[in-house]
Design a protein around this motif. Structure first.
Motif, short mmCIF file in Angstrom:
data_model
loop_
_atom_site.label_atom_id
_atom_site.label_comp_id
_atom_site.label_asym_id
_atom_site.label_seq_id
_atom_site.Cartn_x
_atom_site.Cartn_y
_atom_site.Cartn_z
N GLU A 52 -44.82 34.91 163.08
CA GLU A 52 -44.76 36.35 163.26
C GLU A 52 -46.09 37.01 162.91
N VAL A 53 -46.72 36.54 161.85
CA VAL A 53 -47.98 37.13 161.39
C VAL A 53 -49.10 36.88 162.39
N ASP A 108 -56.57 21.53 169.58
CA ASP A 108 -57.14 22.59 170.41
C ASP A 108 -57.30 23.88 169.61
N HIS A 109 -56.34 24.18 168.74
CA HIS A 109 -56.45 25.37 167.90
C HIS A 109 -57.65 25.25 166.96
N GLY A 110 -57.91 24.04 166.48
CA GLY A 110 -59.08 23.82 165.64
C GLY A 110 -60.37 24.12 166.37
N LYS A 111 -60.43 23.72 167.63
CA LYS A 111 -61.61 24.03 168.44
C LYS A 111 -61.74 25.53 168.64
N ALA A 112 -60.62 26.21 168.81
CA ALA A 112 -60.66 27.67 168.98
C ALA A 112 -61.16 28.35 167.71
N ILE A 113 -60.78 27.82 166.56
CA ILE A 113 -61.27 28.36 165.30
C ILE A 113 -62.78 28.23 165.21
N HIS A 114 -63.31 27.07 165.59
CA HIS A 114 -64.76 26.87 165.57
C HIS A 114 -65.46 27.85 166.50
N ARG A 145 -63.45 45.52 159.23
CA ARG A 145 -62.02 45.20 159.35
C ARG A 145 -61.81 44.05 160.31
N LEU A 146 -62.59 44.02 161.39
CA LEU A 146 -62.46 42.95 162.38
C LEU A 146 -62.77 41.60 161.76
N TYR A 147 -63.88 41.49 161.08
CA TYR A 147 -64.27 40.19 160.52
C TYR A 147 -63.37 39.79 159.36
N SER A 148 -62.93 40.79 158.58
CA SER A 148 -61.98 40.48 157.52
C SER A 148 -60.67 39.95 158.11
N LEU A 180 -57.09 35.38 159.68
CA LEU A 180 -56.45 34.62 160.75
C LEU A 180 -56.81 33.15 160.64
N ILE A 181 -58.08 32.85 160.43
CA ILE A 181 -58.53 31.47 160.31
C ILE A 181 -57.87 30.81 159.10
#
Length: 234
Positions: free
Chosen positions: A98-99, A179-185, A206-209, A214-215
């Motif tokens: 949900e988050v 694949d999610h790990g690659k997206a995080i990178h 706020r965006l970077y925080s 999220l990461i």
């Protein structure tokens, strides 16, 4: 951090954390990734390695890192009992599924705003909104497969004390996690590892925080599934 999963009201000394996996520490200590960044400890690809192992490889003192983790104001937080399948899955659904959906919707809108307003800035995160949108779509499909297929099967197996396994669908989920790990990178690269330029406005902050959170949530989410929940059914 499987040793702590059956414990409520968690209290740790720095020495208790040295042999705990980074992923478990991230799940238990909100803000742990900030500590790891400050000490230049990579955590996305090493979530299943202990703090002592990673610190040794980086020639760092793990006790200093552990002490900073214990000083975090919001941790440690209790995690559900892995032996209670329903409770553990419910925790993942409410704490992460949900988050993620709520956070990504807000971050996509905010990143569009930053790219428009600050597009001429040399450190503007050009392409970030598209990367977040792609992540949201892929993550939503992944979570839907868990919610509609894998998790109900796990609940049923747990109730019936079945000896069968879910190796194949879990293998597919693990591949999605890669694949999610690659997206995080990709997010880290686009944001210079969430490093703000001088004079960044409040929206940019706020965006970077939000992306850093999220990461952190994604790393903890994938760790709890890969290293704690999934092995129970493989």
């Amino acid at each position: 951090m499987q040793d702590a999963l059956n414990t409520t009201g968690l209290q740790f000394t720095p020495a208790d954390l040295l042999d705990q996996d980074l992923g478990g520490l991230i799940a238990c200590f909100p803000g742990a990734t900030l500590v790891f960044r400050q000490h230049r400890v990579g955590f996305c690809c090493h979530a299943d390695q202990t703090l002592a192992e990673v610190a040794k490889r980086k020639e760092l003192d793990p006790r200093l890192i552990a002490d900073d983790l214990c000083q975090l104001p919001k941790g440690p937080v209790p995690l559900p009992d892995i032996n209670d399948t329903d409770a553990f899955i419910d925790f993942i659904l409410s704490r992460y599924h949900e988050v993620h959906r709520d956070d990504l919707a807000e971050l996509i809108a905010l990143s569009r705003e930053i790219e428009i307003v600050h597009g001429d800035h040399p450190e503007a995160p050009t392409g970030l909104a598209d990367a977040l949108l792609e992540m949201a779509e892929q993550l939503d499909m992944h979570m839907a497969k868990e919610e509609n297929v894998l998790f109900p099967a796990m609940r049923e197996m747990s109730r019936n004390k079945s000896n069968t396994t879910l190796a194949m669908p879990i293998h597919c989920m693990r591949e999605d996690h890669e694949d999610h790990g690659k997206a995080i990178h990709r997010l880290q690269k686009l944001t210079n590892n969430c490093s703000l330029p001088d004079g960044a406005c409040g929206s940019w902050r706020r965006l970077y925080s939000g992306i850093a959170k999220l990461i952190e949530d994604l790393v903890a989410h994938m760790y709890l599934e890969n290293s704690v929940l999934f092995p129970q059914f493989e």
